[in-house]
Scaffold this motif. Structure first.
Motif, PDB file in Angstrom:
ATOM      1  N   GLY A   1      51.122  42.817  61.218  1.00 54.56           N
ATOM      2  CA  GLY A   1      50.040  42.034  61.803  1.00 54.56           C
ATOM      3  C   GLY A   1      48.948  41.753  60.780  1.00 54.56           C
ATOM      4  N   LYS A   2      48.601  42.769  59.985  1.00 58.61           N
ATOM      5  CA  LYS A   2      47.593  42.591  58.937  1.00 58.61           C
ATOM      6  C   LYS A   2      48.107  41.663  57.842  1.00 58.61           C
ATOM      7  CE  LYS A   2      45.020  46.826  59.615  1.00 58.61           C
ATOM      8  NZ  LYS A   2      44.589  48.100  59.047  1.00 58.61           N
ATOM      9  N   LEU A   3      49.387  41.778  57.537  1.00 66.89           N
ATOM     10  CA  LEU A   3      49.951  40.885  56.523  1.00 66.89           C
ATOM     11  C   LEU A   3      49.942  39.440  57.004  1.00 66.89           C
ATOM     12  CD1 LEU A   3      52.935  43.003  55.175  1.00 66.89           C
ATOM     13  CD2 LEU A   3      50.851  42.368  53.960  1.00 66.89           C
ATOM     14  N   MET A   4      50.206  39.233  58.283  1.00 69.16           N
ATOM     15  CA  MET A   4      50.157  37.874  58.835  1.00 69.16           C
ATOM     16  C   MET A   4      48.723  37.345  58.798  1.00 69.16           C
ATOM     17  SD  MET A   4      53.278  37.036  59.838  1.00 69.16           S
ATOM     18  CE  MET A   4      53.176  35.899  61.183  1.00 69.16           C
ATOM     19  N   LEU A   5      47.755  38.219  59.090  1.00 71.02           N
ATOM     20  CA  LEU A   5      46.346  37.830  59.012  1.00 71.02           C
ATOM     21  C   LEU A   5      45.979  37.445  57.577  1.00 71.02           C
ATOM     22  CD1 LEU A   5      43.555  37.547  60.328  1.00 71.02           C
ATOM     23  CD2 LEU A   5      43.184  39.969  59.809  1.00 71.02           C
ATOM     24  N   LEU A   6      46.465  38.212  56.610  1.00 68.76           N
ATOM     25  CA  LEU A   6      46.214  37.901  55.204  1.00 68.76           C
ATOM     26  C   LEU A   6      46.826  36.554  54.830  1.00 68.76           C
ATOM     27  CD1 LEU A   6      45.018  39.032  52.567  1.00 68.76           C
ATOM     28  CD2 LEU A   6      47.279  39.972  52.083  1.00 68.76           C
ATOM     29  N   ASP A   7      48.020  36.288  55.318  1.00 66.47           N
ATOM     30  CA  ASP A   7      48.655  34.996  55.068  1.00 66.47           C
ATOM     31  C   ASP A   7      47.839  33.865  55.679  1.00 66.47           C
ATOM     32  OD1 ASP A   7      50.923  33.359  54.116  1.00 66.47           O
ATOM     33  OD2 ASP A   7      51.302  33.067  56.257  1.00 66.47           O
ATOM     34  N   ASP A   8      47.326  34.089  56.882  1.00 67.24           N
ATOM     35  CA  ASP A   8      46.471  33.082  57.522  1.00 67.24           C
ATOM     36  C   ASP A   8      45.213  32.839  56.702  1.00 67.24           C
ATOM     37  OD1 ASP A   8      48.272  32.849  59.600  1.00 67.24           O
ATOM     38  OD2 ASP A   8      47.128  34.124  60.984  1.00 67.24           O
ATOM     39  N   LYS A   9      44.597  33.911  56.191  1.00 62.60           N
ATOM     40  CA  LYS A   9      43.390  33.783  55.369  1.00 62.60           C
ATOM     41  C   LYS A   9      43.697  33.009  54.086  1.00 62.60           C
ATOM     42  CE  LYS A   9      40.351  35.874  57.821  1.00 62.60           C
ATOM     43  NZ  LYS A   9      39.177  35.179  58.334  1.00 62.60           N
ATOM     44  N   PHE A  10      44.840  33.282  53.488  1.00 66.38           N
ATOM     45  CA  PHE A  10      45.233  32.568  52.271  1.00 66.38           C
ATOM     46  C   PHE A  10      45.369  31.072  52.556  1.00 66.38           C
ATOM     47  CE2 PHE A  10      48.542  30.736  49.595  1.00 66.38           C
ATOM     48  CZ  PHE A  10      48.001  30.948  48.350  1.00 66.38           C
ATOM     49  N   ASN A  11      46.041  30.753  53.647  1.00 64.65           N
ATOM     50  CA  ASN A  11      46.209  29.338  54.013  1.00 64.65           C
ATOM     51  C   ASN A  11      44.881  28.679  54.365  1.00 64.65           C
ATOM     52  OD1 ASN A  11      49.013  29.328  53.621  1.00 64.65           O
ATOM     53  ND2 ASN A  11      49.349  30.170  55.653  1.00 64.65           N
ATOM     54  N   GLU A  12      43.954  29.456  54.925  1.00 67.36           N
ATOM     55  CA  GLU A  12      42.628  28.937  55.259  1.00 67.36           C
ATOM     56  C   GLU A  12      41.806  28.660  54.001  1.00 67.36           C
ATOM     57  OE1 GLU A  12      38.525  30.576  57.388  1.00 67.36           O
ATOM     58  OE2 GLU A  12      40.367  31.722  57.598  1.00 67.36           O
TER      59      GLU A  12
END
Length: 69
Positions: free
Chosen positions: A38-49
């Motif tokens: 879940g945290k890794l997915m959040l990090l991926d979302d932040k990167f894309n943002e």
């Protein structure tokens, strides 16, 4: 340098990158820990943002530099 030149990155970009930096610090010391996907997915979302925001920040800074010529 506030008051001397334009910032290279915005406060918004800084905040997102700083949050991502915290993950890098965690990963560096705890590579053997089971991942929290879940945290890794959040990090991926932040990167894309942050990606398009950084591009805009850099374009703005390059334009600022061009105006100095």
């Amino acid at each position: 340098i506030e008051g001397i030149r334009e910032p290279v990155i915005s406060k918004q970009t800084y905040a997102i990158l700083y949050e991502m930096l915290g993950f890098r610090h965690f990963y560096r010391y705890y590579v053997d820990v089971d991942y929290d996907w879940g945290k890794l997915m959040l990090l991926d979302d932040k990167f894309n943002e942050v990606q398009p925001i950084i591009e805009k920040d850099l374009d703005n800074f390059i334009e600022f530099l061009r105006q100095l010529q």
